[in-house]
Every structure is written in structure tokens, then in C-alpha cells.
Design a protein around this motif. Structure first.
Motif, mmCIF file in Angstrom:
data_model
loop_
_atom_site.group_PDB
_atom_site.id
_atom_site.type_symbol
_atom_site.label_atom_id
_atom_site.label_comp_id
_atom_site.label_asym_id
_atom_site.label_seq_id
_atom_site.Cartn_x
_atom_site.Cartn_y
_atom_site.Cartn_z
ATOM 1 N N UNK A 489 6.844 8.389 5.083
ATOM 2 C CA UNK A 489 6.982 9.753 5.599
ATOM 3 C C UNK A 489 6.439 9.829 7.013
ATOM 4 N N UNK A 490 7.158 10.566 7.885
ATOM 5 C CA UNK A 490 6.665 10.839 9.235
ATOM 6 C C UNK A 490 6.882 12.307 9.582
ATOM 7 N N UNK A 491 5.906 12.975 10.207
ATOM 8 C CA UNK A 491 6.142 14.317 10.736
ATOM 9 C C UNK A 491 6.950 14.224 12.026
ATOM 10 N N UNK A 492 7.721 15.265 12.326
ATOM 11 C CA UNK A 492 8.608 15.181 13.497
ATOM 12 C C UNK A 492 8.110 16.004 14.689
ATOM 13 N N UNK A 493 6.901 16.570 14.620
ATOM 14 C CA UNK A 493 6.412 17.478 15.660
ATOM 15 C C UNK A 493 6.126 16.810 16.998
ATOM 16 N N UNK A 494 5.808 15.517 16.976
ATOM 17 C CA UNK A 494 5.182 14.874 18.124
ATOM 18 C C UNK A 494 6.210 14.096 18.956
ATOM 19 N N UNK A 495 6.514 14.630 20.133
ATOM 20 C CA UNK A 495 7.589 14.068 20.959
ATOM 21 C C UNK A 495 7.332 12.617 21.352
ATOM 22 N N UNK A 496 6.067 12.241 21.534
ATOM 23 C CA UNK A 496 5.757 10.878 21.980
ATOM 24 C C UNK A 496 6.073 9.840 20.900
ATOM 25 N N UNK A 497 5.999 10.259 19.645
ATOM 26 C CA UNK A 497 6.284 9.353 18.523
ATOM 27 C C UNK A 497 7.213 10.068 17.541
ATOM 28 N N UNK A 498 8.252 10.656 18.062
ATOM 29 C CA UNK A 498 9.097 11.502 17.232
ATOM 30 C C UNK A 498 9.837 10.711 16.151
ATOM 31 N N UNK A 499 9.760 11.200 14.946
ATOM 32 C CA UNK A 499 10.471 10.564 13.831
ATOM 33 C C UNK A 499 11.973 10.596 14.039
ATOM 34 N N UNK A 500 12.438 11.563 14.813
ATOM 35 C CA UNK A 500 13.887 11.717 14.970
ATOM 36 C C UNK A 500 14.516 10.728 15.950
#
Length: 542
Positions: A489-500
Motif C-alpha cells: 500500500x502507498x498513499x498518493x498525497x506526496x508529489x515527490x514520491x507519488x504512488x501514481x
């Protein structure tokens, strides 16, 4: 939602599927807690043992993307055990016999091999839901963001209909909206195939041409992923309002490439988002506290909002920006609104569900639609006597399980699922500017089961590389038994390490939503020489 938020407390069983309600919808979670305190049984279906799951009476740790198989198995048990509502099925629905034939093969043992939940738990969940007088379903994007998301929603509806759990308090099929006016935006026609009030573009165009005095395009439009796919091709310009696809959309590398191919990109937002940084023109907008108007929340309740402060600097309310643009484009007479109230009067005129709602009637509490005239009190519960279909019957759709668009294999052996954490909201545009929120957490991570971590030689908080067919991200590992084995699982909030950067662009053929909740990835222990990159790496840029 078919029902109101408050009547959740009256349910005898609450089935929460694909929703971390306790972290993402805490006010609704309070209702769940109150119901539980009164003796309500809570069932949670989720691949992660979230705080919501930890508060459940029964937890089913499902493999992502297999909702239909599990729901079909529950219906199989309910039919076999005689827990169906025969009168409701006979008088209020059609299609039951076809469903009965389809779910016959979905024995708990058969479904267990697909969804990873034991037959015993499937049987217990079915008996609790089907045996309760009033059962309510709460769901969120863990049901919808799949290649077969529409099928999952239909399966939830099937489950509710065959047990008679619609049209009365404490029941219903209740999607929990992720943002404060998602429901209102849909109501207003912010979808590619409908005008306001869900009136189909290719059917109702004459009505709106008459009201607006212009000729309209009669063709169904494109969804956001389809717009991105056509950017720089058929689409030369995009006007993005309050959306940050450079963090929220699948396959970010492809999104960036597509936006850069445009002739002209306009972004209207309250902050300079990752998407706005790519724009040719940024239009500064007012935030929620800086404008008047209405929001429509998850229970269809139309609520009036009142400006608390004026927008800063050159920022303007959205409707004023649109009006000024329309005037520049030669439509001054058509966009001759002078206030949000005037716009709402037009909404009432063209949207049947809003016809009886006025600013005066809204007061503090608001009114749930449909509200057909000014003497109507509003409708907190839908389908009390008949369904909103031509013949008034609820349609039961037999659904066969189909695999997600991308499954694990030898090269990419894990399923990645994505979501949110309690401290951040969507793409972090607002919450990552709050020192208290970033003080709690301000970096991405990947959850991995201890057995999987041991096989890979990964320790807690070590940097790892998570890769898919679309790109790679370097993040810290969070070793936890709360995630299902073979799933990360990864959260997608963080642009520097974006899950997307990793997620798949495959779309549901019906509603065109991308499959953000399932893609195949590999996780590798980071070599010292690889270091920590300044941003995620995309296959589009390598």
C-alpha cells in the motif's frame, strides 16, 4: 447516498467495503461508533487492517480487485439460507432469477480462492448482513476505482435489493464522497455524458439549447483520463479547475508528457499546484471561505455557504472568473449573472431535483434532493415506494467476476493498492501547507507485510524501490501486519514520491474511471549507489 447520514445509527448491520471511514470520513464514523454502541454489527471488507477494520466485529481481508467475487458469494449464502426478502424481490425488483443462476457457482469455497477470504468468514458475513432487519452498505473508492468498478457498485445494489435493504431507515447503498462538493459537481453536469440533473447529453440537448439560447454539442464528452490521452492530439487546450492530475491521476509520467504536448494549458486553483506549475496561464481562485454559493454533500443535502472573508490579492470567485472569460469570448448576454443567487435560480429551473429549493428555504440545515416544489420537504431517503426507473422497479444485474486489468507475475509479484492517510487530504495542496499536518507526516511510504519483507531482506524504515511497468518510486518501507500478504500500500498525497507514477491507466468501460486501486509492482531493497532521487522516476522520462 440512498439514505441520510443520521439514519446510519439505526442500522442493525453496517457493511463497510472499500472505505477507511474512520480516517477519511470521521463524522460519518462517529455515527458508526454510536450504532456499534447500541449493538449494531459492523463488517469491514478491506485489504488493509485500517482503524476502521480494527473497530469491526467482523473483518474480511480481501485481495484488491475481487469485490464482485466476494459479494456474489455472500449472495449465494443468503439465497441458500433463505435470508432473501421475497416480497421486496417480487414487488420492487426484476432480474432476480438471472442473478440466482449466476451466483450459484460462487460458493464460499470457490470465491475464497479468488478473493483470499476464508469460506467461514464469507458465510458469517452473509448471515449477519442477510439476517439483520436493517442493513446499511457504506462504500468508497475501494469499490469504484477499478476496471470493473461499476460491476462492484451493481453488486452492492444487488445485495441490498435481494435482502430488501433499500427505501427505509438504517439501510441503503451509501457511497461516501471524498470531497465536500463532489456530489454537487455531478449534479451540475460536471460529467461527460450529462447536463445538470443527470439529463443525458444526447437526449436533453434541445431543452438546454432553448434555455441557454445557443446550439450545443450533442455528443458525449470525454472523461479526465480520456482528455489526458488525447492532449496534444485532438485536444489542443485544457482548462483545469481545482484539480491536480500531476499527483492524482494514474501514470504521472504520461500525464506530464500529455500536458506538455498541449498548445495551451489554463489552471484555476487556490495554490500553485504541481499541475499549475506546467500551465501557460494560472487563474487565482477563491477558496471555500471566500465565496458565497451552495455545496451538495454526500447525502444529497444542498447547503448554503456564506463568505467569511474576501479573496486575497487578485483571486476571484470561480463564477466571476468564468463570467469574465465568457464575456471576453463574446457571450456577455448569456453570462449576465450578478450573484450566486441568480445562478442558483437557473439551477432550479433546469434541474428537476432542485426545483423546490430556494435560498430562503435552505437556512442552516439545508435540504436533501430531490425536492420537486417549494412545498416539498426534501428527500432524505430514496426509493421508499418505487425506484427512479421508468417502471419503478429496481433492476438486479447479474454480474460475473472478472480479473483486474493488471495481475501480478514473476517480474512484478505484488499488488499495489493506493489510498489516503488521516493527516492529508487528496493531493496535499492544502494540508501540506499546514505545519501541524506536515508535523505528523510529510513523506510517502510503502506498507509491506513482514513475511514479504523478510523474503526481500527489507527492514522497517529502510529505503526501497517500488517499480511498475510505468515507472519507479523510492520510499521508506513500513513493515506491518496490517497489510495483506503479497499486497503493498502507498498513499498518493506526496508529489515527490507519488504512488501514481506507478498506477495503471486502464479504464472501466462504463464510467471511464481508472484502476487506481490495483496494479502489479515489484519491491526491491535499495542499493547504496542508487541513493534518494529528488523525485519519482517515470518510464516516460527514462
Amino acid at each position: 447516498m440512498t439514505n441520510s447520514i443520521e439514519d446510519i445509527e439505526e442500522a442493525d448491520c453496517i457493511l463497510i467495503i472499500g472505505s477507511n471511514t474512520f480516517e477519511q470520513h470521521p463524522l460519518i464514523a462517529r455515527r458508526v461508533v454510536r450504532a456499534k454502541d447500541k449493538g449494531t454489527k459492523v463488517i469491514v471488507i478491506d485489504p488493509r487492517k485500517t482503524p476502521t477494520a480494527k473497530n469491526a466485529d467482523l473483518y474480511l481481508q480481501i485481495t484488491p480487485g475481487t469485490n464482485v467475487a466476494l459479494l456474489n458469494a455472500m449472495m449465494h449464502v443468503i439465497i441458500k439460507e433463505g435470508l432473501i426478502d421475497e416480497e421486496f424481490i417480487k414487488n420492487r425488483t426484476k432480474g432476480f432469477e438471472e442473478l440466482k443462476k449466476v451466483v450459484e457457482k460462487y460458493t464460499p469455497e470457490y470465491a475464497s480462492k479468488i478473493c483470499g477470504v476464508s469460506p467461514e468468514l464469507i458465510i458469517e458475513a452473509a448471515k449477519i448482513y442477510g439476517g439483520s432487519e436493517r442493513s446499511s452498505i457504506l462504500y468508497c473508492m475501494g469499490v469504484t476505482q477499478f476496471k470493473h468498478g461499476v460491476d462492484s457498485v451493481k453488486s452492492c445494489c444487488n445485495l441490498a435489493m435481494i435482502t430488501g435493504n433499500l427505501g427505509k431507515r438504517g439501510t441503503g447503498v451509501n457511497p461516501l464522497r471524498g470531497q465536500n462538493n463532489v456530489q454537487g459537481a455531478c449534479d451540475m453536469g460536471a460529467l461527460p455524458n450529462v447536463f445538470p440533473g443527470y439529463q443525458k447529453v444526447d437526449v436533453a440537448y434541445e431543452k438546454f439549447e432553448e434555455v441557454w439560447g445557443v446550439e450545443l454539442n450533442h455528443k458525449v464528452g470525454l472523461s479526465i483520463p480520456e482528455m489526458i490521452e488525447n492532449a496534444g492530439k485532438e485536444i489542443k487546450c485544457l482548462y483545469i479547475m481545482g484539480e491536480n492530475p500531476m499527483v492524482s491521476d494514474p501514470d504521472i509520467g504520461h500525464v506530464e508528457h500529455a500536458l506538455e504536448e498541449l498548445d495551451f494549458l489554463i489552471v484555476q486553483d487556490i495554490f500553485l499546484t504541481e499541475t499549475a506549475k506546467l500551465a501557460d496561464v494560472v487563474l487565482p481562485a477563491a477558496c471555500w471561505a471566500e465565496k458565497d454559493g451552495t455545496f451538495t454533500n454526500t447525502e444529497r443535502r444542498v447547503q448554503k455557504i456564506n463568505k467569511a472573508v474576501n479573496p486575497p490579492g487578485e483571486a476571484l470567485e470561480d463564477w466571476i472568473i468564468i463570467k469574465k472569460l465568457a464575456e471576453k469570448m463574446g457571450y456577455k448576454e448569456l453570462f449576465n449573472y450578478n450573484s450566486p443567487r441568480e445562478i442558483f435560480e437557473e439551477i432550479r429551473k433546469v434541474t428537476p431535483q432542485y426545483a423546490g429549493i430556494t435560498y430562503e428555504r435552505l437556512g442552516v440545515e439545508g435540504i436533501p434532493w430531490p425536492c420537486k416544489d417549494e412545498n416539498h420537504p426534501g428527500t432524505p431517503i430514496l426509493h421508499t415506494e418505487k425506484f427512479l426507473t421508468p417502471d419503478g422497479l429496481g433492476v438486479i444485474f447479474p454480474i460475473e467476476y472478472e480479473d483486474p486489468g493488471e495481475l501480478p507475475d514473476n517480474e512484478y509479484p505484488f499488488i499495489l493498492t493506493t489510498g489516503r492517510v488521516i493527516f492529508h487530504y487528496h493531493t496535499g495542496t492544502m494540508t501540506r501547507r499546514s505545519k501541524h499536518m506536515v508535523g505528523e507526516i510529510n513523506e510517502g511510504f510503502v506498507e509491506i507485510h513482514p513475511e514479504d519483507a523478510k523474503k526481500l531482506g527489507i527492514k522497517n524504515n529502510e529505503l526501497v524501490k517500488v517499480s511498475s511497468r510505468r515507472g519507479e518510486v523510492i520510499v521508506k518501507a513500513r513493515i506491518t501486519e496490517n497489510i495483506k500478504k503479497d499486497v503493498v500500500f502507498m498513499p498518493f498525497h506526496f508529489a515527490e514520491t507519488t504512488a501514481n507514477i506507478l498506477t495503471n491507466t486502464v479504464l472501466d468501460p462504463n464510467c471511464k474511471i481508472p484502476e487506481l486501486k490495483v496494479c502489479a509492482v515489484k519491491v526491491e531493497k535499495l542499493k547504496i549507489s542508487e541513493g534518494m532521487p529528488s523525485k519519482a522516476v517515470s518510464s516516460e522520462t527514462t
